[in-house]
Design a protein around this motif. Structure first.
Motif, PDB file in Angstrom:
ATOM      1  N   LYS A   1       0.801  -1.222   0.000  1.00  0.00           N
ATOM      2  CA  LYS A   1       0.000   0.000   0.000  1.00  0.00           C
ATOM      3  C   LYS A   1       0.834   1.273   0.000  1.00  0.00           C
ATOM      4  N   VAL A   2       2.077   1.219   0.515  1.00  0.00           N
ATOM      5  CA  VAL A   2       2.848   2.450   0.694  1.00  0.00           C
ATOM      6  C   VAL A   2       3.444   2.941  -0.616  1.00  0.00           C
ATOM      7  N   LYS A   3       3.900   4.174  -0.603  1.00  0.00           N
ATOM      8  CA  LYS A   3       4.484   4.781  -1.796  1.00  0.00           C
ATOM      9  C   LYS A   3       5.876   4.236  -2.102  1.00  0.00           C
ATOM     10  N   LEU A   4       6.665   4.012  -1.043  1.00  0.00           N
ATOM     11  CA  LEU A   4       8.076   3.650  -1.214  1.00  0.00           C
ATOM     12  C   LEU A   4       8.529   2.805  -0.045  1.00  0.00           C
ATOM     13  N   ARG A   5       9.413   1.830  -0.307  1.00  0.00           N
ATOM     14  CA  ARG A   5       9.982   0.986   0.735  1.00  0.00           C
ATOM     15  C   ARG A   5      11.504   1.058   0.676  1.00  0.00           C
ATOM     16  N   ARG A   6      12.137   1.128   1.842  1.00  0.00           N
ATOM     17  CA  ARG A   6      13.597   1.091   1.933  1.00  0.00           C
ATOM     18  C   ARG A   6      13.979   0.112   3.035  1.00  0.00           C
ATOM     19  N   PHE A   7      15.113  -0.579   2.828  1.00  0.00           N
ATOM     20  CA  PHE A   7      15.548  -1.617   3.755  1.00  0.00           C
ATOM     21  C   PHE A   7      16.999  -1.405   4.175  1.00  0.00           C
ATOM     22  N   GLY A   8      17.366  -2.030   5.309  1.00  0.00           N
ATOM     23  CA  GLY A   8      18.752  -2.025   5.756  1.00  0.00           C
ATOM     24  C   GLY A   8      19.124  -0.896   6.681  1.00  0.00           C
ATOM     25  N   GLY A   9      18.136  -0.250   7.322  1.00  0.00           N
ATOM     26  CA  GLY A   9      18.428   0.979   8.050  1.00  0.00           C
ATOM     27  C   GLY A   9      18.732   0.860   9.520  1.00  0.00           C
ATOM     28  N   ASP A  10      18.426  -0.311  10.139  1.00  0.00           N
ATOM     29  CA  ASP A  10      18.676  -0.462  11.572  1.00  0.00           C
ATOM     30  C   ASP A  10      18.086   0.731  12.341  1.00  0.00           C
ATOM     31  N   CYS A  11      18.796   1.206  13.374  1.00  0.00           N
ATOM     32  CA  CYS A  11      18.274   2.306  14.197  1.00  0.00           C
ATOM     33  C   CYS A  11      18.151   3.614  13.414  1.00  0.00           C
ATOM     34  N   TYR A  12      18.925   3.752  12.348  1.00  0.00           N
ATOM     35  CA  TYR A  12      18.960   5.011  11.619  1.00  0.00           C
ATOM     36  C   TYR A  12      17.596   5.357  11.010  1.00  0.00           C
ATOM     37  N   PHE A  13      16.853   4.332  10.580  1.00  0.00           N
ATOM     38  CA  PHE A  13      15.551   4.604   9.970  1.00  0.00           C
ATOM     39  C   PHE A  13      14.575   5.218  10.965  1.00  0.00           C
ATOM     40  N   TYR A  14      14.623   4.790  12.222  1.00  0.00           N
ATOM     41  CA  TYR A  14      13.750   5.387  13.229  1.00  0.00           C
ATOM     42  C   TYR A  14      14.050   6.880  13.377  1.00  0.00           C
ATOM     43  N   CYS A  15      15.322   7.223  13.315  1.00  0.00           N
ATOM     44  CA  CYS A  15      15.705   8.632  13.426  1.00  0.00           C
ATOM     45  C   CYS A  15      15.249   9.430  12.207  1.00  0.00           C
ATOM     46  N   LEU A  16      15.207   8.785  11.056  1.00  0.00           N
ATOM     47  CA  LEU A  16      14.702   9.471   9.875  1.00  0.00           C
ATOM     48  C   LEU A  16      13.201   9.708   9.964  1.00  0.00           C
ATOM     49  N   VAL A  17      12.478   8.837  10.672  1.00  0.00           N
ATOM     50  CA  VAL A  17      11.071   9.131  10.955  1.00  0.00           C
ATOM     51  C   VAL A  17      10.980  10.393  11.811  1.00  0.00           C
ATOM     52  N   ALA A  18      11.818  10.482  12.838  1.00  0.00           N
ATOM     53  CA  ALA A  18      11.822  11.673  13.688  1.00  0.00           C
ATOM     54  C   ALA A  18      12.181  12.926  12.905  1.00  0.00           C
ATOM     55  N   ALA A  19      13.062  12.779  11.913  1.00  0.00           N
ATOM     56  CA  ALA A  19      13.522  13.927  11.122  1.00  0.00           C
ATOM     57  C   ALA A  19      12.583  14.281   9.979  1.00  0.00           C
ATOM     58  N   GLY A  20      11.562  13.443   9.741  1.00  0.00           N
ATOM     59  CA  GLY A  20      10.561  13.766   8.736  1.00  0.00           C
ATOM     60  C   GLY A  20      10.865  13.322   7.332  1.00  0.00           C
ATOM     61  N   THR A  21      11.895  12.482   7.126  1.00  0.00           N
ATOM     62  CA  THR A  21      12.212  12.025   5.772  1.00  0.00           C
ATOM     63  C   THR A  21      11.709  10.618   5.487  1.00  0.00           C
ATOM     64  N   LEU A  22      11.475   9.811   6.511  1.00  0.00           N
ATOM     65  CA  LEU A  22      10.688   8.589   6.416  1.00  0.00           C
ATOM     66  C   LEU A  22       9.428   8.800   7.242  1.00  0.00           C
ATOM     67  N   ASP A  23       8.410   7.977   6.981  1.00  0.00           N
ATOM     68  CA  ASP A  23       7.137   8.150   7.666  1.00  0.00           C
ATOM     69  C   ASP A  23       6.780   6.988   8.585  1.00  0.00           C
ATOM     70  N   LEU A  24       7.340   5.810   8.330  1.00  0.00           N
ATOM     71  CA  LEU A  24       6.868   4.614   9.010  1.00  0.00           C
ATOM     72  C   LEU A  24       7.989   3.589   9.082  1.00  0.00           C
ATOM     73  N   VAL A  25       8.163   2.971  10.255  1.00  0.00           N
ATOM     74  CA  VAL A  25       9.062   1.828  10.410  1.00  0.00           C
ATOM     75  C   VAL A  25       8.278   0.722  11.094  1.00  0.00           C
ATOM     76  N   ILE A  26       8.375  -0.485  10.555  1.00  0.00           N
ATOM     77  CA  ILE A  26       7.690  -1.643  11.117  1.00  0.00           C
ATOM     78  C   ILE A  26       8.703  -2.760  11.277  1.00  0.00           C
ATOM     79  N   GLU A  27       8.841  -3.273  12.522  1.00  0.00           N
ATOM     80  CA  GLU A  27       9.824  -4.321  12.779  1.00  0.00           C
ATOM     81  C   GLU A  27       9.319  -5.285  13.843  1.00  0.00           C
ATOM     82  N   SER A  28      10.066  -6.365  14.016  1.00  0.00           N
ATOM     83  CA  SER A  28       9.718  -7.385  14.994  1.00  0.00           C
ATOM     84  C   SER A  28      10.995  -7.939  15.598  1.00  0.00           C
ATOM     85  N   ALA A  29      10.819  -8.725  16.660  1.00  0.00           N
ATOM     86  CA  ALA A  29      11.927  -9.419  17.323  1.00  0.00           C
ATOM     87  C   ALA A  29      12.963  -8.466  17.905  1.00  0.00           C
ATOM     88  N   LEU A  30      12.527  -7.277  18.331  1.00  0.00           N
ATOM     89  CA  LEU A  30      13.440  -6.320  18.937  1.00  0.00           C
ATOM     90  C   LEU A  30      13.627  -6.614  20.427  1.00  0.00           C
TER      91      LEU A  30
END
Length: 268
Positions: free
Chosen positions: A185-214
């Motif tokens: 459903k989403v516009k774009l998917r990116r992989f391999g970001g580890d903790c950095y992707f969560y920070c990009l959500v905070a910075a407004g350049t990604l919108d959503l992170v979904i993960e498991s087994a943390l």
């Protein structure tokens, strides 16, 4: 309850802890250091001297400055304090990225007040960026100086940019199906970001992170960064995410609820 002066003091100390970790971890990056395998559920769960020694450097400073504080770390376990405050540490979140030479790993440092994490820091020393969140706001400290950060205004899955470290983390069919549905459903998917992707959500350049087994040390530092930038972080039922497991981070409450409508069916 910590007051503003205490928060400021401890947030400044978190930056000192990041400096101490970086002095240990950064010289090992792209150096060809030896990699060990942790026994456990994973086919390959790497750990290095940089992980172990980086955490040891952080713990040493904490015990010197605040000997009554507790410590929970990925590499050296739990030290019970008497103050009610606990530092939650992951010296290298993204060890697979670290050993692959990918500069998206980070040092995670959280301070939990006994109820939830109130200060969170992600440090990426190779590119010189630090994301820190605490009551009152989140900031990016980087090559261009220090600036406040804010999540995007995205409210719909079809407009969202989705991040995930590795879809292989989803082990059961229900998780896989839920992630596939959202991915479709989403516009774009990116992989391999580890903790950095969560920070990009905070910075407004990604919108959503979904993960498991943390694990708790994988997520606690990231919760204050995202929440104090205006975002939402929960588990897949909408509950407290600080113990890890299935986690979703979203830029807005509306986007978060849209994701939960699909993820709840697969919640553990």
């Amino acid at each position: 309850m910590l007051d503003h002066q205490q928060i400021d003091e401890l947030a400044t100390f978190a930056l000192e802890l990041a400096d101490a970790a970086a002095a240990v971890t950064l010289p090992h990056f792209r150096s060809g250091l030896a990699v060990d395998h942790k026994a456990g559920d994973h086919k390959f769960d790497p750990v290095t001297a940089a992980d172990r020694d980086g955490e040891a450097a952080i713990r040493k400073l904490i015990l010197e400055r605040y000997p009554d504080h507790g410590i929970l770390g990925e590499e050296h376990g739990n030290h019970t304090g008497t103050s009610g405050l606990t530092w939650v540490l992951d010296p290298i979140d993204g060890t697979r990225s670290f050993i692959s030479g990918v500069p998206l790993w980070g040092t995670l440092i959280a301070l939990n007040d006994g109820t939830r994490p109130v200060i969170g820091l992600m440090d990426q020393p190779y590119i010189g960026e630090r994301f820190i969140g605490r009551p009152g706001g989140s900031e990016l400290i980087g090559p261009q100086g220090t600036m406040p950060i804010k999540t995007s205004a995205c409210t719909k899955l079809e407009d969202a940019l989705l991040g995930n470290t590795d879809p292989g983390m989803f082990k059961v069919d229900a998780e896989k199906a839920a992630f596939r549905e959202i991915s479709s459903k989403v516009k774009l998917r990116r992989f391999g970001g580890d903790c950095y992707f969560y920070c990009l959500v905070a910075a407004g350049t990604l919108d959503l992170v979904i993960e498991s087994a943390l694990q708790p040390y994988d997520i606690q530092a990231l919760i204050p960064v995202i929440e104090n930038a205006g975002g939402v972080v929960t588990n897949w039922t909408g509950g407290d995410p600080q113990q890890g497991g299935q986690v979703v981070a979203a830029a807005t409450p509306e986007l978060h609820e849209a994701a939960l409508k699909i993820l709840r069916s697969a919640a553990a």
